[in-house]
Design a protein around this motif. Sequence first.
Motif, PDB file in Angstrom:
ATOM      1  N   VAL A   4       0.742  -0.970  -0.240  1.00 47.16           N
ATOM      2  CA  VAL A   4      -0.177  -0.299  -0.129  1.00 47.16           C
ATOM      3  C   VAL A   4       1.053   1.077   0.252  1.00 47.16           C
ATOM      4  N   PRO A   5       1.837   1.823   0.834  1.00 40.63           N
ATOM      5  CA  PRO A   5       2.845   2.709   0.297  1.00 40.63           C
ATOM      6  C   PRO A   5       3.156   3.127  -0.645  1.00 40.63           C
ATOM      7  N   ALA A   6       3.748   2.155  -1.346  1.00 36.68           N
ATOM      8  CA  ALA A   6       4.023   2.246  -2.957  1.00 36.68           C
ATOM      9  C   ALA A   6       3.035   2.369  -3.632  1.00 36.68           C
ATOM     10  N   ALA A   7       2.167   1.575  -3.685  1.00 37.78           N
ATOM     11  CA  ALA A   7       0.969   2.131  -4.320  1.00 37.78           C
ATOM     12  C   ALA A   7       0.648   4.133  -4.155  1.00 37.78           C
ATOM     13  N   ARG A   8       0.483   4.204  -2.585  1.00 39.04           N
ATOM     14  CA  ARG A   8      -0.227   5.707  -2.469  1.00 39.04           C
ATOM     15  C   ARG A   8       1.164   6.290  -3.427  1.00 39.04           C
ATOM     16  N   LEU A   9       2.554   6.023  -3.347  1.00 35.87           N
ATOM     17  CA  LEU A   9       3.267   6.683  -3.749  1.00 35.87           C
ATOM     18  C   LEU A   9       3.792   6.775  -4.911  1.00 35.87           C
ATOM     19  N   ALA A  10       3.087   5.718  -6.110  1.00 36.39           N
ATOM     20  CA  ALA A  10       3.464   5.505  -7.182  1.00 36.39           C
ATOM     21  C   ALA A  10       2.007   6.308  -8.118  1.00 36.39           C
ATOM     22  N   GLY A  11       1.161   6.396  -7.502  1.00 34.63           N
ATOM     23  CA  GLY A  11      -0.214   7.547  -7.532  1.00 34.63           C
ATOM     24  C   GLY A  11      -0.043   8.840  -7.344  1.00 34.63           C
ATOM     25  N   ALA A  39      -4.697   6.846  -4.924  1.00 32.66           N
ATOM     26  CA  ALA A  39      -3.439   7.458  -4.093  1.00 32.66           C
ATOM     27  C   ALA A  39      -4.061   8.175  -3.216  1.00 32.66           C
ATOM     28  N   ALA A  40      -5.706   8.876  -3.455  1.00 35.65           N
ATOM     29  CA  ALA A  40      -5.819   9.493  -2.462  1.00 35.65           C
ATOM     30  C   ALA A  40      -6.872   8.696  -1.499  1.00 35.65           C
ATOM     31  N   ALA A  41      -7.149   7.462  -2.058  1.00 29.88           N
ATOM     32  CA  ALA A  41      -7.487   6.444  -0.996  1.00 29.88           C
ATOM     33  C   ALA A  41      -7.303   5.662  -0.098  1.00 29.88           C
ATOM     34  N   LEU A  42      -5.823   5.447  -0.473  1.00 29.11           N
ATOM     35  CA  LEU A  42      -4.935   4.799   0.008  1.00 29.11           C
ATOM     36  C   LEU A  42      -4.485   6.010   1.322  1.00 29.11           C
ATOM     37  N   ALA A 179      -8.931  -4.845  -6.925  1.00 31.50           N
ATOM     38  CA  ALA A 179      -8.842  -3.387  -6.384  1.00 31.50           C
ATOM     39  C   ALA A 179      -8.745  -3.489  -5.390  1.00 31.50           C
ATOM     40  N   THR A 180      -8.618  -4.846  -4.318  1.00 26.89           N
ATOM     41  CA  THR A 180      -9.513  -4.840  -2.408  1.00 26.89           C
ATOM     42  C   THR A 180      -7.821  -4.887  -1.777  1.00 26.89           C
ATOM     43  N   VAL A 181      -7.537  -4.770  -0.266  1.00 26.68           N
ATOM     44  CA  VAL A 181      -6.791  -4.056   0.437  1.00 26.68           C
ATOM     45  C   VAL A 181      -6.862  -5.479   1.279  1.00 26.68           C
ATOM     46  N   HIS A 182      -5.493  -6.477   1.053  1.00 26.00           N
ATOM     47  CA  HIS A 182      -4.660  -7.219   2.064  1.00 26.00           C
ATOM     48  C   HIS A 182      -4.219  -6.725   3.273  1.00 26.00           C
ATOM     49  N   LEU A 183      -4.469  -7.491   5.024  1.00 21.72           N
ATOM     50  CA  LEU A 183      -3.751  -7.602   5.286  1.00 21.72           C
ATOM     51  C   LEU A 183      -3.141  -8.447   6.240  1.00 21.72           C
ATOM     52  N   PRO A 184      -2.545  -8.655   6.823  1.00 18.62           N
ATOM     53  CA  PRO A 184      -2.107  -9.775   7.693  1.00 18.62           C
ATOM     54  C   PRO A 184      -2.874 -10.403   8.590  1.00 18.62           C
ATOM     55  N   ALA A 185      -3.210 -11.950   8.875  1.00 14.61           N
ATOM     56  CA  ALA A 185      -4.431 -12.461   9.872  1.00 14.61           C
ATOM     57  C   ALA A 185      -4.020 -11.728  11.356  1.00 14.61           C
ATOM     58  N   ALA A 198     -12.724   1.404   1.226  1.00 12.29           N
ATOM     59  CA  ALA A 198     -13.777   2.381   2.331  1.00 12.29           C
ATOM     60  C   ALA A 198     -13.073   1.543   2.411  1.00 12.29           C
ATOM     61  N   GLU A 199     -13.214   0.515   3.177  1.00 10.84           N
ATOM     62  CA  GLU A 199     -13.247  -0.608   4.249  1.00 10.84           C
ATOM     63  C   GLU A 199     -11.593  -0.542   4.758  1.00 10.84           C
ATOM     64  N   PHE A 200     -11.358  -0.058   4.193  1.00 10.52           N
ATOM     65  CA  PHE A 200      -9.590  -0.115   4.357  1.00 10.52           C
ATOM     66  C   PHE A 200      -9.335   1.163   4.973  1.00 10.52           C
ATOM     67  N   ARG A 201      -9.773   2.351   4.051  1.00 11.78           N
ATOM     68  CA  ARG A 201      -9.518   3.696   4.609  1.00 11.78           C
ATOM     69  C   ARG A 201     -10.515   3.670   6.217  1.00 11.78           C
TER      70      ARG A 201
END
Length: 220
Positions: A4-11, A39-42, A179-185, A198-201
Amino acid sequence: MISVPAARLAGRQRLTAWFPAHGDTAGHILTRETVSPLAAALAYAPEQRQIPLKALGVLGLLVSAGTFAVGALSGDWFADRPAIAAPTDASFWTTGPDGHPEYVLDHTGVLSGHLLPSAPAATGPGNPYLGWICVIALLAGFLLLVAHASRRTITTRMLAGRPAAERLRSQAWYCRRCATVHLPATAPGGASGPLSLAEFRTLVWEAGGYGHLVRHHPVH
C-alpha cells in the motif's frame, strides 16, 4: 500485488511544464503535484486545506471593531441624526453641503435668494448600515476563530495517531486486479478477508484515532 505505501507513492506525481514568453508575459515554469484517486483513497489521514482561518477571523474582528469606532466617533450609535425635511412653503428648493434644504426656487426655477433656516427637529436613524457591518463582521470573525480552533484540535489528534495509522497501513498489500486491500491475519481487520478501499480507510483512520472523519471524506 503491491504494498500500500508503494501504491500510494506511485499515485503521486509532480508535473513540471515550461511556458514560453508570450506578449507581455515572461516565460515561466509551473510545477504541480497530481494525486490519483487510488493514492487519495490510501491516505493515512485526510488532507488538510491550507486556509488561513485564524487570520480571516482576526480580520473580521478588526473590521467589526473599526466599524463600531467609526459609528461611535460620528455619533451614529448614541444619537439620532436630524432628518432631511423639505420646506413646506415652496415648490422647488436646493440642498446645502449637509443635505438640508437651503435655497428656495420660485415656480419659474429662479433662485429667490431666501435662505431657509436649519431643518426642523425631526429625527431619524443615522447610519443603520454601520450596525449591520459591525454585527456581520463580528459573527464571521467569531465563527472563523471557532473553525480554526476545531481544525487545530483535529490536526493535533491526527499527528498523535499518525504512527499507529502508518504501522497498520505499512502491513497492507493492494491487489490491482481485484482492487482490494489485504492485511495479515494478525493485523486488525486482517481476518475478515479482502477489504474494499473504503473499509481499509476506515480501519486505518480508526487506528489513528480519527475514524469519525471518514464520513466527511468518502472514497471516490
